[in-house]
Enzyme design. Structure first.
Site, PDB file in Angstrom:
ATOM      1  N   GLU A 253       2.183  13.808   0.132  1.00 50.50           N
ATOM      2  CA  GLU A 253       1.816  14.679   1.853  1.00 50.50           C
ATOM      3  C   GLU A 253       2.523  16.234   2.610  1.00 50.50           C
ATOM      4  O   GLU A 253       3.095  16.538   2.775  1.00 50.50           O
ATOM      5  CB  GLU A 253       2.014  13.993   3.046  1.00 50.50           C
ATOM      6  N   GLU A 358      -4.547   5.019  -1.931  1.00 50.17           N
ATOM      7  CA  GLU A 358      -4.476   4.511  -1.010  1.00 50.17           C
ATOM      8  C   GLU A 358      -5.516   3.670  -0.294  1.00 50.17           C
ATOM      9  O   GLU A 358      -5.594   3.970   0.857  1.00 50.17           O
ATOM     10  CB  GLU A 358      -3.151   4.680  -0.322  1.00 50.17           C
TER      11      GLU A 358
HETATM   12  O1  9MR Z   1       2.081   1.163   4.267  1.00 51.96           O
HETATM   13  C1  9MR Z   1       3.590   1.829   4.294  1.00 51.96           C
HETATM   14  C2  9MR Z   1       4.649   1.401   5.324  1.00 51.96           C
HETATM   15  O2  9MR Z   1       4.745   0.240   5.383  1.00 51.96           O
HETATM   16  C3  9MR Z   1       5.894   1.616   5.063  1.00 51.96           C
HETATM   17  O3  9MR Z   1       6.590   1.894   6.038  1.00 51.96           O
HETATM   18  C4  9MR Z   1       5.553   4.205   5.175  1.00 51.96           C
HETATM   19  C5  9MR Z   1       6.868   4.397   5.402  1.00 51.96           C
HETATM   20  O4  9MR Z   1       7.814   4.051   4.082  1.00 51.96           O
HETATM   21  O5  9MR Z   1       5.117   4.266   4.482  1.00 51.96           O
HETATM   22  C6  9MR Z   1       3.809   3.639   4.351  1.00 51.96           C
HETATM   23  O6  9MR Z   1       2.684   3.926   3.568  1.00 51.96           O
HETATM   24  C7  9MR Z   1       2.364   4.816   3.654  1.00 51.96           C
HETATM   25  C8  9MR Z   1       2.386   5.569   2.268  1.00 51.96           C
HETATM   26  O7  9MR Z   1       3.654   5.470   1.607  1.00 51.96           O
HETATM   27  C9  9MR Z   1       1.720   6.701   2.481  1.00 51.96           C
HETATM   28  N1  9MR Z   1       0.512   7.610   3.315  1.00 51.96           N
HETATM   29  C10 9MR Z   1       0.741   6.941   3.902  1.00 51.96           C
HETATM   30  C11 9MR Z   1       1.306   5.168   4.151  1.00 51.96           C
HETATM   31  C12 9MR Z   1       1.175   4.799   5.569  1.00 51.96           C
HETATM   32  O8  9MR Z   1       1.618   5.138   6.274  1.00 51.96           O
END
Ligand code: 9MR
Length: 445
Positions: A253, A358
């Site tokens: 991102e 995802e």
């Molecule tokens: O689903 C993830 C959540 O449990 C975590 O708290 C967060 C921070 O580490 O990340 C979320 O996953 C993200 C992913 O790593 C990157 N794309 C967006 C996802 C949703 O926020």
């Protein structure tokens, strides 16, 4: 003379065999036929209730539940038996009365979601996501605590998935919590489980502005020292997981959503310059020439301008990058199939691997539903099918994995993020399969 002899023998025989009604004569045993019925618990689909319906009395009875434990006495009332592991089980009831034994048997089938009603497991019996997807991996996210707890989560992983991503424990804030200190313990738990179950692990994510530890955000050294620190972190991490992790999201991102999609002004960009992404890919490539390296981002389908920015980055990275991670946080009604196809086409035309990394499909993006109606579940399923169909149609060389961002609806990050109810995944809270699950399978046909 001969006729008289024969008549005498016959008459003697008749008298000798006739009964005079005396109580001492042997009683002819009455055979009772064993029979039973079963019902599946509506609260926990792994529980089976067994009821002995043999008529009559004065018999003894025992069960063989088919679990390898042999015969156990049939206690009065309904017996409750738990079937946790997928498979086929033959249940046998043995009834003995007056030395005569009868048996009744029934066979049940159990899949990852529990005991299959009428022996019919959803998804066409033994077909699961990973067994049906023969040309790419089917992934999902997990956590070390889920793996340690086991139960239905790990059963579902084993049944349907073969590519695991750590939901948040293989990010920099968790793996490198302070300068020089590393914690790979959660990743190690996931890797061990994956190895034991013939699954791949996708490393996610080395560099992400949103999971950068505060000591990095507040780094006091020079830019050169910062860059060396990042190189050390990437090298140490890739060395630790070398041969155990198939692929890494190197940077996640990196682009802004606004006009022109400039690079986010993350600490990495500030300290290492506009080409920090390329540097990170180079560090990763140097550390492990065999691991697959991905750039991962969201809205690649819904925004053509963001897509263009990402593909420009891919072009700039050249042979340093192996694949594009398109996050696919989408909704049942958008983006269009042609936008999703454009992600596939742009990746394939560049000769890169594609990871739908995802995937979750919001069924309630406008918060107009309080329950998942059949109509909405079907629309959501249709979108799952569309996504799978598009992915499955790309050339084999570009295929990698299709990963859902969660197993059960209630675990999805989207609920906290959007602050309202939704059902974006393929499994209900009780791990039963939604129409989306079968739609995934249909998308492969
Ligand atoms: O689903 C993830 C959540 O449990 C975590 O708290 C967060 C921070 O580490 O990340 C979320 O996953 C993200 C992913 O790593 C990157 N794309 C967006 C996802 C949703 O926020």
């Amino acid at each position: 003379m001969n006729k008289i002899l024969i008549l005498s023998i016959v008459l003697f025989g008749i008298f000798a065999c006739s009964s005079d009604g005396n109580d001492d004569d042997p009683v002819i045993p009455i055979k009772v036929q064993a029979s039973f019925v079963y019902t599946i618990s509506t609260v926990d689909s792994h529980l089976l209730f067994l009821e002995n319906t043999t008529s009559g009395d004065g018999f003894t009875s025992s069960w063989d539940y088919g679990l390898g434990g042999g015969n156990v006495n049939d206690a009065p009332g309904v017996d409750t038996v738990r079937y946790d592991t997928a498979g086929t089980y033959t249940i046998k009831l043995t009834v003995v009365k007056d030395g005569l034994t009868t048996t009744a048997t029934k066979t049940i089938k159990v899949d990852a979601t529990g005991i299959c009603p009428n022996g019919l497991c959803s998804g066409g019996g033994s077909e699961t996501l990973k067994s049906a997807a023969t040309t790419f991996s089917v992934g999902t996210i997990t956590r070390d605590s889920y793996i340690i707890a086991g139960g239905k989560h790990t059963e579902t992983l084993k049944a349907d998935f073969n590519n695991l991503t750590s939901e948040y424990q293989m990010k920099m804030d968790k793996m490198n919590p302070s300068l020089g200190k590393y914690d790979f313990s959660a990743g190690d738990v996931i890797v061990k489980f994956a190895q034991e179950n013939s699954m791949n692990v996708h490393g996610h994510a080395l560099i992400w502005h949103s999971s950068t530890p505060s000591w990095v955000e507040n780094f006091a050294g020079t830019n050169a020292e910062f860059e060396t620190m990042v190189e050390n972190y990437i090298t140490t991490t890739l060395n630790h997981f070398k041969g155990k992790v198939r692929s890494w999201d190197v940077v996640n991102e990196a682009f802004e959503d606004g006009t022109g999609h400039p690079l986010r002004n993350s600490i990495f960009r500030q300290k290492m310059g506009d080409d920090y992404i390329k540097k990170c890919f180079q560090f990763a490539r140097n550390a492990d020439p065999n691991v697959l390296l991905f750039y991962n981002d969201y809205n690649i389908a819904s925004s053509s301008t963001k897509r263009a920015a990402i593909f420009a980055l891919v072009d700039n990275l050249g042979s340093l990058i192996d694949g594009v991670g398109a996050q696919m946080h989408i909704s049942y009604n958008e983006p269009s199939a042609s936008s999703i196809q454009a992600v596939a086409d742009g990746t394939v035309s560049r000769g890169k691997k594609l990871h739908f990394s995802e995937l979750d499909i919001r069924a309630n993006p406008n918060n107009d539903q309080t329950t998942l109606t059949t109509a909405r579940a079907d629309l959501q399923a249709a979108k799952f099918k569309e996504v799978v169909k598009i992915y499955n149609s790309i050339p084999l060389a570009n295929k990698f994995a299709l990963t859902t961002w969660g197993v059960r609806d209630n675990e999805s990050w989207l609920i906290a993020f959007w602050k309202h109810i939704d059902w974006p995944l393929m499994f209900n809270e009780d791990y039963s399969k939604k129409p989306a699950y079968n739609a995934f399978l249909e998308g492969l046909k």
